[in-house]
Structures are given as C-alpha cells and as structure tokens.
Motif scaffolding. Structure first.
Motif, PDB file in Angstrom:
ATOM      1  N   VAL A 148       0.842  -1.203   0.000  1.00 33.15           N
ATOM      2  CA  VAL A 148       0.000   0.000   0.000  1.00 33.15           C
ATOM      3  C   VAL A 148       0.878   1.255   0.000  1.00 33.15           C
ATOM      4  O   VAL A 148       1.815   1.372   0.796  1.00 33.15           O
ATOM      5  CB  VAL A 148      -0.937   0.032   1.231  1.00 33.15           C
ATOM      6  N   ILE A 149       0.542   2.156  -0.918  1.00 33.16           N
ATOM      7  CA  ILE A 149       1.216   3.459  -0.991  1.00 33.16           C
ATOM      8  C   ILE A 149       0.169   4.542  -0.748  1.00 33.16           C
ATOM      9  O   ILE A 149      -0.898   4.528  -1.364  1.00 33.16           O
ATOM     10  CB  ILE A 149       1.880   3.664  -2.365  1.00 33.16           C
ATOM     11  N   GLY A 150       0.469   5.470   0.153  1.00 28.49           N
ATOM     12  CA  GLY A 150      -0.430   6.587   0.419  1.00 28.49           C
ATOM     13  C   GLY A 150       0.210   7.900   0.010  1.00 28.49           C
ATOM     14  O   GLY A 150       1.397   7.959  -0.334  1.00 28.49           O
ATOM     15  N   PHE A 151      -0.584   8.934   0.060  1.00 29.60           N
ATOM     16  CA  PHE A 151      -0.117  10.290  -0.198  1.00 29.60           C
ATOM     17  C   PHE A 151      -0.352  11.104   1.068  1.00 29.60           C
ATOM     18  O   PHE A 151      -1.259  10.796   1.839  1.00 29.60           O
ATOM     19  CB  PHE A 151      -0.895  10.937  -1.347  1.00 29.60           C
ATOM     20  N   ALA A 152       0.448  12.125   1.266  1.00 30.46           N
ATOM     21  CA  ALA A 152       0.185  13.070   2.354  1.00 30.46           C
ATOM     22  C   ALA A 152       0.161  14.459   1.746  1.00 30.46           C
ATOM     23  O   ALA A 152       1.163  14.918   1.203  1.00 30.46           O
ATOM     24  CB  ALA A 152       1.262  12.974   3.429  1.00 30.46           C
ATOM     25  N   ILE A 174       5.006   6.476   1.615  1.00 30.41           N
ATOM     26  CA  ILE A 174       4.096   7.616   1.477  1.00 30.41           C
ATOM     27  C   ILE A 174       4.747   8.668   0.586  1.00 30.41           C
ATOM     28  O   ILE A 174       5.966   8.858   0.622  1.00 30.41           O
ATOM     29  CB  ILE A 174       3.679   8.183   2.859  1.00 30.41           C
ATOM     30  N   VAL A 175       3.912   9.272  -0.242  1.00 23.85           N
ATOM     31  CA  VAL A 175       4.361  10.332  -1.146  1.00 23.85           C
ATOM     32  C   VAL A 175       3.983  11.653  -0.485  1.00 23.85           C
ATOM     33  O   VAL A 175       2.803  11.967  -0.369  1.00 23.85           O
ATOM     34  CB  VAL A 175       3.682  10.194  -2.525  1.00 23.85           C
ATOM     35  N   ALA A 176       4.986  12.379  -0.003  1.00 24.41           N
ATOM     36  CA  ALA A 176       4.740  13.612   0.734  1.00 24.41           C
ATOM     37  C   ALA A 176       4.703  14.777  -0.245  1.00 24.41           C
ATOM     38  O   ALA A 176       5.633  14.993  -1.015  1.00 24.41           O
ATOM     39  CB  ALA A 176       5.836  13.827   1.785  1.00 24.41           C
ATOM     40  N   ASN A 177       3.614  15.509  -0.198  1.00 23.41           N
ATOM     41  CA  ASN A 177       3.280  16.483  -1.218  1.00 23.41           C
ATOM     42  C   ASN A 177       2.968  17.820  -0.551  1.00 23.41           C
ATOM     43  O   ASN A 177       1.997  17.929   0.185  1.00 23.41           O
ATOM     44  CB  ASN A 177       2.026  15.934  -1.920  1.00 23.41           C
ATOM     45  N   ASN A 178       3.822  18.817  -0.784  1.00 26.69           N
ATOM     46  CA  ASN A 178       3.554  20.144  -0.241  1.00 26.69           C
ATOM     47  C   ASN A 178       2.561  20.857  -1.172  1.00 26.69           C
ATOM     48  O   ASN A 178       2.923  21.286  -2.251  1.00 26.69           O
ATOM     49  CB  ASN A 178       4.851  20.941  -0.151  1.00 26.69           C
ATOM     50  N   VAL A 179       1.323  20.947  -0.723  1.00 34.10           N
ATOM     51  CA  VAL A 179       0.283  21.466  -1.622  1.00 34.10           C
ATOM     52  C   VAL A 179       0.122  22.984  -1.535  1.00 34.10           C
ATOM     53  O   VAL A 179      -0.780  23.542  -2.156  1.00 34.10           O
ATOM     54  CB  VAL A 179      -1.083  20.778  -1.375  1.00 34.10           C
ATOM     55  N   SER A 180       1.013  23.666  -0.814  1.00 36.32           N
ATOM     56  CA  SER A 180       0.904  25.122  -0.794  1.00 36.32           C
ATOM     57  C   SER A 180       1.783  25.782  -1.867  1.00 36.32           C
ATOM     58  O   SER A 180       1.647  26.967  -2.140  1.00 36.32           O
ATOM     59  CB  SER A 180       1.231  25.682   0.592  1.00 36.32           C
ATOM     60  N   ALA A 181       2.675  25.004  -2.520  1.00 38.19           N
ATOM     61  CA  ALA A 181       3.481  25.557  -3.612  1.00 38.19           C
ATOM     62  C   ALA A 181       2.585  25.811  -4.828  1.00 38.19           C
ATOM     63  O   ALA A 181       1.568  25.154  -4.995  1.00 38.19           O
ATOM     64  CB  ALA A 181       4.594  24.576  -3.981  1.00 38.19           C
ATOM     65  N   THR A 182       2.976  26.768  -5.675  1.00 39.63           N
ATOM     66  CA  THR A 182       2.113  27.069  -6.837  1.00 39.63           C
ATOM     67  C   THR A 182       2.506  26.246  -8.067  1.00 39.63           C
ATOM     68  O   THR A 182       1.728  26.143  -9.011  1.00 39.63           O
ATOM     69  CB  THR A 182       2.186  28.567  -7.214  1.00 39.63           C
TER      70      THR A 182
END
Ligand code: CTP
Ligand code: CA
Length: 225
Positions: A148-152, A174-182
């Motif tokens: 299982v692979i998740g995202f954050a 887990i794939v860590a994703n900074n969602v505040s970048a444009t």
C-alpha cells in the motif's frame, strides 16, 4: 485480460489506484469536495498500464479521460470509495491511494434543493471513515492488498506529518506532497514530492511531471512486487 496479456515489468500484477476528490452531498444540487484534479492518480494508473499491470482505477468525477485499458470504477462519496477499494483491493498486489478523500461529510443530505432564505445556514459535518485505516485492518487479516502506498497532502510541517501518516496507516511508502506551492500539487501538471518508506529511507525528487512522479512511485514498488 488473458487474450491481451500485457508485457512489461508489472505484467501479471494487479494495481488498484484511487483518484480525484470525493463529493459529499449537501442536497441534490450541491456537494462539498476537495481541491483535487485527479491528475496525479490518473498518471499513476497510466504509468502502471504502460508497465504492463492490470489496472483498476477507482475515480470520482474528473475532467480527465480514463486511461485506455484500465477497469474504471466510478464513485462519488468517501463511503462509496471505501467500498470500492475494499472490493477491488482484495486481490491486489498494490494499492495506490492518490485520492483526496473528504474528512467530513454533511450529517444529512437534504432530499430537496435547499432554498435561499437570505439568512445564515449552518451545516453540521460528520467525520468520514479513513479508507487506509480500514484497509490496514483487512490487510492484517487477509494479506491483501499486498502493498500500500499513500499520499500526504500538507501545507506545513510536511515530513513530520507524512512520517506520522506512514506509520499510523501502516503503509509501505508515502508520497509527501507540499500542496501550498504554486508549481506543484493541486491542479497543475507538475509535482515536487518526497518518498518516505517504512524501512526509514527517504528520497527527495525534483519538480517534474506528474507522469514522471508516477513512474518513480511504481519503480519503487517494483522492488517489492
Ligand atoms: N485517506 C483515506 N481515507 C480518508 C482520508 C484520507 O484513505 N478518509 C488517505 C488519502 O487518500 C491519502 C492518505 O490517507 O493517501 C493521507 O491523506 P491526508 O488527507 O493527507 O491525511 P489524513 O489522514 O486525512 O489527515 P489530515 O487531512 O487531517 O492531515
Ligand atoms: Ca484528509
């Protein structure tokens, strides 16, 4: 499936991918959703197909074309996605949970359209069930899905928050994703992510297309599958 047997490093493997933001109804014409285009999940499904896997894509409504060759399961709510994930990941080698699942849903969905009154309207929201937490329980009993692979999706303290989710959700990665970048994360074509693994390894990837990120995710999974 048997006539058109596929070639590639994931041939014979069943990969289940979730994509898009779930939609939680308020009334027949309105819903609450997350800011997700589905692009990263669709890219994972496409890359898995290109690597020869049998792919089940569990998706909410998006503006994207379904990848050719995938079995596509359409869902709207977090609850529907939960049931679809449990059904299709029962035999899966890999589950990639890219969907943005709503954490809250309206306590009630009105049967008729709510009319405007000019006054304030309060919505009561209830928590949804965590799909990955439920998958973790099933996996402890049955061994499936095998991996299982998740995202954050985070706007602050990315790596610490992602590390906690990796552990509590019992993920391989887990794939860590900074969602505040444009230039990365929601809606755009590119993504900048880090991979955190159950064995403590960490990989930082440069900004690249969501398809390239998808290929890197699946290359990591290849070493377990
Ligand atoms: N997820 C899930 N079920 C939910 C919510 C999230 O399976 N009800 C999955 C997502 O698909 C993602 C991972 O859990 O792979 C992390 O989602 P995220 O929203 O970042 O974390 P949450 O656990 O929901 O915590 P929070 O939103 O409070 O940070
Ligand atoms: Ca969440």
């Amino acid at each position: 499936r048997y006539l058109l047997s596929r070639k590639g490093p994931l041939a014979g493997k069943h990969v289940v991918v979730t994509a898009g933001g779930t939609q939680e109804p308020i009334d027949p014409v309105r819903f609450i959703t997350n800011r997700s285009s589905g692009k990263q999940g669709y890219a994972v499904a496409q890359a898995a197909l290109d690597m020869g896997a049998d792919v089940t894509l569990i998706t909410t409504p998006t503006a994207l074309n379904a990848p050719c060759g995938a079995t596509v399961i359409h869902v709207r709510t977090a609850e529907e996605m939960l049931h679809a994930v449990l059904t299709y990941s029962r035999s899966a080698d890999l589950l990639v949970m890219s969907a943005a699942v709503a954490d809250f849903r309206p306590a009630q969905s009105a049967e008729q359209k709510i009319k405007k009154t000019g006054k304030e309207l309060a919505l009561t929201l209830m928590p949804t069930r965590d799909i990955l937490a439920t998958v973790k329980e099933k996996r402890q009993q049955s061994g499936f899905p095998r991996h299982v692979i998740g995202f954050a999706a985070e706007t602050e303290d990315l790596l610490n928050n992602a590390q906690k989710k990796l552990e509590t959700k019992g993920l391989d990665m887990i794939v860590a994703n900074n969602v505040s970048a444009t230039d990365a994360g929601f809606e755009v074509e590119t993504n900048r992510v880090s991979f955190l693994f159950a064995d403590g390894r960490k990989i930082d990837l440069p900004l690249q297309s969501k398809y390239a990120v998808a290929e890197r995710i699946l290359e990591e999974a290849l070493s377990w599958l």
